[in-house]
Write a protein that holds these residues in place. Structure first.
Motif, PDB file in Angstrom:
ATOM      1  N   GLU A 192      -0.350   8.460   2.874  1.00 48.80           N
ATOM      2  CA  GLU A 192       0.848   7.493   3.000  1.00 48.80           C
ATOM      3  C   GLU A 192       0.875   7.116   4.431  1.00 48.80           C
ATOM      4  O   GLU A 192       0.961   5.833   4.901  1.00 48.80           O
ATOM      5  CB  GLU A 192       1.979   8.148   2.702  1.00 48.80           C
ATOM      6  CG  GLU A 192       3.237   7.233   2.762  1.00 48.80           C
ATOM      7  CD  GLU A 192       3.377   6.106   1.578  1.00 48.80           C
ATOM      8  OE1 GLU A 192       4.055   5.193   1.807  1.00 48.80           O
ATOM      9  OE2 GLU A 192       2.515   6.027   0.545  1.00 48.80           O
ATOM     10  N   GLN A 193       0.688   7.875   5.432  1.00 47.57           N
ATOM     11  CA  GLN A 193       0.728   7.753   6.958  1.00 47.57           C
ATOM     12  C   GLN A 193      -0.375   6.640   7.139  1.00 47.57           C
ATOM     13  O   GLN A 193      -0.212   5.679   7.980  1.00 47.57           O
ATOM     14  CB  GLN A 193       0.373   8.907   7.568  1.00 47.57           C
ATOM     15  CG  GLN A 193       1.746   9.766   7.634  1.00 47.57           C
ATOM     16  CD  GLN A 193       1.371  11.269   8.181  1.00 47.57           C
ATOM     17  OE1 GLN A 193       0.288  11.514   8.496  1.00 47.57           O
ATOM     18  NE2 GLN A 193       2.330  12.102   7.844  1.00 47.57           N
ATOM     19  N   GLU A 194      -1.567   6.786   6.764  1.00 48.42           N
ATOM     20  CA  GLU A 194      -2.808   5.914   7.088  1.00 48.42           C
ATOM     21  C   GLU A 194      -2.506   4.414   6.241  1.00 48.42           C
ATOM     22  O   GLU A 194      -2.553   3.346   7.184  1.00 48.42           O
ATOM     23  CB  GLU A 194      -4.125   6.319   6.654  1.00 48.42           C
ATOM     24  CG  GLU A 194      -5.252   5.307   7.110  1.00 48.42           C
ATOM     25  CD  GLU A 194      -6.636   5.840   6.717  1.00 48.42           C
ATOM     26  OE1 GLU A 194      -7.669   5.065   7.132  1.00 48.42           O
ATOM     27  OE2 GLU A 194      -6.859   7.024   6.204  1.00 48.42           O
ATOM     28  N   CYS A 195      -2.094   4.347   5.143  1.00 46.41           N
ATOM     29  CA  CYS A 195      -1.481   3.229   4.498  1.00 46.41           C
ATOM     30  C   CYS A 195      -0.547   2.186   5.490  1.00 46.41           C
ATOM     31  O   CYS A 195      -0.673   1.322   5.565  1.00 46.41           O
ATOM     32  CB  CYS A 195      -1.194   3.674   3.240  1.00 46.41           C
ATOM     33  SG  CYS A 195      -2.571   3.788   1.784  1.00 46.41           S
ATOM     34  N   GLU A 196       0.398   3.124   6.141  1.00 44.29           N
ATOM     35  CA  GLU A 196       1.468   2.335   6.934  1.00 44.29           C
ATOM     36  C   GLU A 196       0.883   1.806   8.026  1.00 44.29           C
ATOM     37  O   GLU A 196       1.233   0.707   8.401  1.00 44.29           O
ATOM     38  CB  GLU A 196       2.464   3.351   7.376  1.00 44.29           C
ATOM     39  CG  GLU A 196       3.296   3.839   6.188  1.00 44.29           C
ATOM     40  CD  GLU A 196       4.331   4.968   6.531  1.00 44.29           C
ATOM     41  OE1 GLU A 196       4.368   5.232   7.665  1.00 44.29           O
ATOM     42  OE2 GLU A 196       5.087   5.531   5.722  1.00 44.29           O
ATOM     43  N   THR A 197      -0.461   2.412   8.443  1.00 41.51           N
ATOM     44  CA  THR A 197      -1.004   1.637   9.882  1.00 41.51           C
ATOM     45  C   THR A 197      -1.854   0.555   9.225  1.00 41.51           C
ATOM     46  O   THR A 197      -1.996  -0.308  10.248  1.00 41.51           O
ATOM     47  CB  THR A 197      -1.988   2.629  10.625  1.00 41.51           C
ATOM     48  OG1 THR A 197      -2.822   3.011   9.796  1.00 41.51           O
ATOM     49  CG2 THR A 197      -1.137   3.810  10.853  1.00 41.51           C
ATOM     50  N   VAL A 198      -2.416   0.879   8.012  1.00 47.25           N
ATOM     51  CA  VAL A 198      -3.126  -0.612   7.416  1.00 47.25           C
ATOM     52  C   VAL A 198      -2.340  -1.577   7.125  1.00 47.25           C
ATOM     53  O   VAL A 198      -2.896  -2.748   7.318  1.00 47.25           O
ATOM     54  CB  VAL A 198      -3.949  -0.140   6.057  1.00 47.25           C
ATOM     55  CG1 VAL A 198      -4.662  -1.230   5.448  1.00 47.25           C
ATOM     56  CG2 VAL A 198      -4.915   1.038   6.423  1.00 47.25           C
ATOM     57  N   ARG A 214      -9.332   6.778   4.032  1.00 49.58           N
ATOM     58  CA  ARG A 214      -9.897   8.186   3.847  1.00 49.58           C
ATOM     59  C   ARG A 214      -9.183   8.786   2.610  1.00 49.58           C
ATOM     60  O   ARG A 214      -8.145   8.084   2.024  1.00 49.58           O
ATOM     61  CB  ARG A 214      -9.570   8.978   5.018  1.00 49.58           C
ATOM     62  CG  ARG A 214     -10.494   8.617   6.231  1.00 49.58           C
ATOM     63  CD  ARG A 214     -10.290   9.420   7.485  1.00 49.58           C
ATOM     64  NE  ARG A 214     -10.180  11.031   7.249  1.00 49.58           N
ATOM     65  CZ  ARG A 214      -9.533  12.077   7.591  1.00 49.58           C
ATOM     66  NH1 ARG A 214      -8.805  11.603   8.801  1.00 49.58           N
ATOM     67  NH2 ARG A 214      -9.795  13.209   7.126  1.00 49.58           N
ATOM     68  N   GLY A 215      -9.861   9.711   2.093  1.00 52.27           N
ATOM     69  CA  GLY A 215      -9.323  10.223   0.722  1.00 52.27           C
ATOM     70  C   GLY A 215      -8.694  11.630   0.773  1.00 52.27           C
ATOM     71  O   GLY A 215      -8.053  11.980   0.086  1.00 52.27           O
ATOM     72  N   TYR A 216      -8.582  12.083   2.079  1.00 54.40           N
ATOM     73  CA  TYR A 216      -7.835  13.240   2.633  1.00 54.40           C
ATOM     74  C   TYR A 216      -8.017  14.399   1.370  1.00 54.40           C
ATOM     75  O   TYR A 216      -9.181  14.872   1.390  1.00 54.40           O
ATOM     76  CB  TYR A 216      -6.201  12.978   2.665  1.00 54.40           C
ATOM     77  CG  TYR A 216      -6.308  11.884   3.886  1.00 54.40           C
ATOM     78  CD1 TYR A 216      -6.435  12.478   4.984  1.00 54.40           C
ATOM     79  CD2 TYR A 216      -6.122  10.567   3.649  1.00 54.40           C
ATOM     80  CE1 TYR A 216      -6.236  11.598   6.037  1.00 54.40           C
ATOM     81  CE2 TYR A 216      -5.888   9.751   4.676  1.00 54.40           C
ATOM     82  CZ  TYR A 216      -6.027  10.234   5.943  1.00 54.40           C
ATOM     83  OH  TYR A 216      -6.003   9.330   7.072  1.00 54.40           O
ATOM     84  N   ARG A 217      -7.151  14.775   0.556  1.00 56.93           N
ATOM     85  CA  ARG A 217      -7.183  16.178  -0.206  1.00 56.93           C
ATOM     86  C   ARG A 217      -7.826  15.859  -1.429  1.00 56.93           C
ATOM     87  O   ARG A 217      -7.829  16.685  -2.602  1.00 56.93           O
ATOM     88  CB  ARG A 217      -5.727  16.536  -0.469  1.00 56.93           C
ATOM     89  CG  ARG A 217      -5.341  17.206   0.788  1.00 56.93           C
ATOM     90  CD  ARG A 217      -3.668  17.544   0.676  1.00 56.93           C
ATOM     91  NE  ARG A 217      -3.154  17.760   1.843  1.00 56.93           N
ATOM     92  CZ  ARG A 217      -1.743  18.062   2.016  1.00 56.93           C
ATOM     93  NH1 ARG A 217      -1.117  18.189   0.954  1.00 56.93           N
ATOM     94  NH2 ARG A 217      -1.426  18.018   3.159  1.00 56.93           N
ATOM     95  N   LEU A 223       0.866  -1.337   0.215  1.00 55.83           N
ATOM     96  CA  LEU A 223       0.047  -0.018   0.060  1.00 55.83           C
ATOM     97  C   LEU A 223       0.806   1.368  -0.214  1.00 55.83           C
ATOM     98  O   LEU A 223       0.419   2.231   0.478  1.00 55.83           O
ATOM     99  CB  LEU A 223      -0.933   0.027   1.212  1.00 55.83           C
ATOM    100  CG  LEU A 223      -1.915  -1.282   1.292  1.00 55.83           C
ATOM    101  CD1 LEU A 223      -2.984  -0.749   2.313  1.00 55.83           C
ATOM    102  CD2 LEU A 223      -2.639  -1.426   0.016  1.00 55.83           C
ATOM    103  N   ALA A 224       2.077   0.942  -0.403  1.00 55.51           N
ATOM    104  CA  ALA A 224       3.002   2.361  -0.452  1.00 55.51           C
ATOM    105  C   ALA A 224       2.761   2.999  -1.982  1.00 55.51           C
ATOM    106  O   ALA A 224       2.445   2.362  -2.844  1.00 55.51           O
ATOM    107  CB  ALA A 224       4.335   1.592  -0.535  1.00 55.51           C
ATOM    108  N   ALA A 225       3.186   4.253  -1.857  1.00 54.44           N
ATOM    109  CA  ALA A 225       3.019   4.937  -2.946  1.00 54.44           C
ATOM    110  C   ALA A 225       3.978   4.607  -3.976  1.00 54.44           C
ATOM    111  O   ALA A 225       5.191   4.206  -3.766  1.00 54.44           O
ATOM    112  CB  ALA A 225       3.522   6.495  -2.545  1.00 54.44           C
ATOM    113  N   GLY A 226       3.493   4.455  -5.384  1.00 51.23           N
ATOM    114  CA  GLY A 226       4.306   3.800  -6.382  1.00 51.23           C
ATOM    115  C   GLY A 226       4.221   4.875  -7.465  1.00 51.23           C
ATOM    116  O   GLY A 226       4.198   6.008  -7.488  1.00 51.23           O
ATOM    117  N   GLY A 227       4.156   4.067  -8.832  1.00 48.32           N
ATOM    118  CA  GLY A 227       4.146   4.764 -10.009  1.00 48.32           C
ATOM    119  C   GLY A 227       2.731   4.771 -10.489  1.00 48.32           C
ATOM    120  O   GLY A 227       1.947   4.181  -9.952  1.00 48.32           O
TER     121      GLY A 227
END
Length: 173
Positions: free
Chosen positions: A52-58, A70-73, A33-37
């Motif tokens: 990215e922070q929420e994905c790290e907790t998931v 969540r969708g954030y911005r 679930l990390a930022a990729g291309g």
């Protein structure tokens, strides 16, 4: 509506999925679930660092499954992260795993009261899944899900390029 009539709840769009004002957009995610291309990187960039922070907790998400954040911005309230298969030539259950991405994403949407959802062409970028084959699987899963009376008002297949859009147009018949 006859069995062959198009379902008005399924839409095709050509454009940038990060701009859609829907309840949820689906991220063609990697298992970390990390930022990729590709679309994954674009979604993470548009949503901001909180995603990215929420994905790290998931944490980890297996291929064929989906997770909600969540969708954030983003204009979308949620992001559903679906991990599609890497194309291996078709002998590694890639079709089944891709179908599972769509089923699990739609089930997660219903579970969270999401009524409108936009999908990219999962696995067709750097994961190498053939576009026309992927579009057929995506459309078939959406139609089957809606036929079961699912509480989804709108499914959008958001295509980044004209070739992808053509694949989805053919799949919808």
């Amino acid at each position: 509506m006859s069995a062959t009539a198009p379902d008005p709840r399924i839409e095709l769009r050509l454009g940038d999925i990060t701009t859609l004002a829907v309840d949820a957009i689906v991220n063609a995610a990697n298992s970390a679930l990390a930022a990729g291309g590709g679309v994954c990187g674009a979604i993470h960039h548009a949503a901001g660092p909180e995603l990215e922070q929420e994905c790290e907790t998931v944490g980890f998400c297996p291929t064929g499954e989906a997770r909600l954040t969540r969708g954030y911005r983003l204009p979308a309230r949620y992001v559903i992260h679906a991990v599609g298969p890497i194309w291996q030539g078709g002998g590694g259950n890639e079709d089944g795993l891709l179908a599972s991405c769509y089923r699990n994403s739609l089930a997660l949407a219903v579970e969270h009261g999401i009524r409108s959802i936009a999908f990219p062409a999962i696995s067709t970028g750097i994961f190498g899944f053939p576009g026309e084959r992927a579009a057929g699987i995506a459309v078939a899963e959406a139609k089957q899900f809606l036929a079961r009376g699912a509480a989804i008002d709108r499914i959008i297949f958001c295509c980044f390029g004209a070739e992808s859009l053509t694949h989805y147009q053919r799949a919808l018949g």
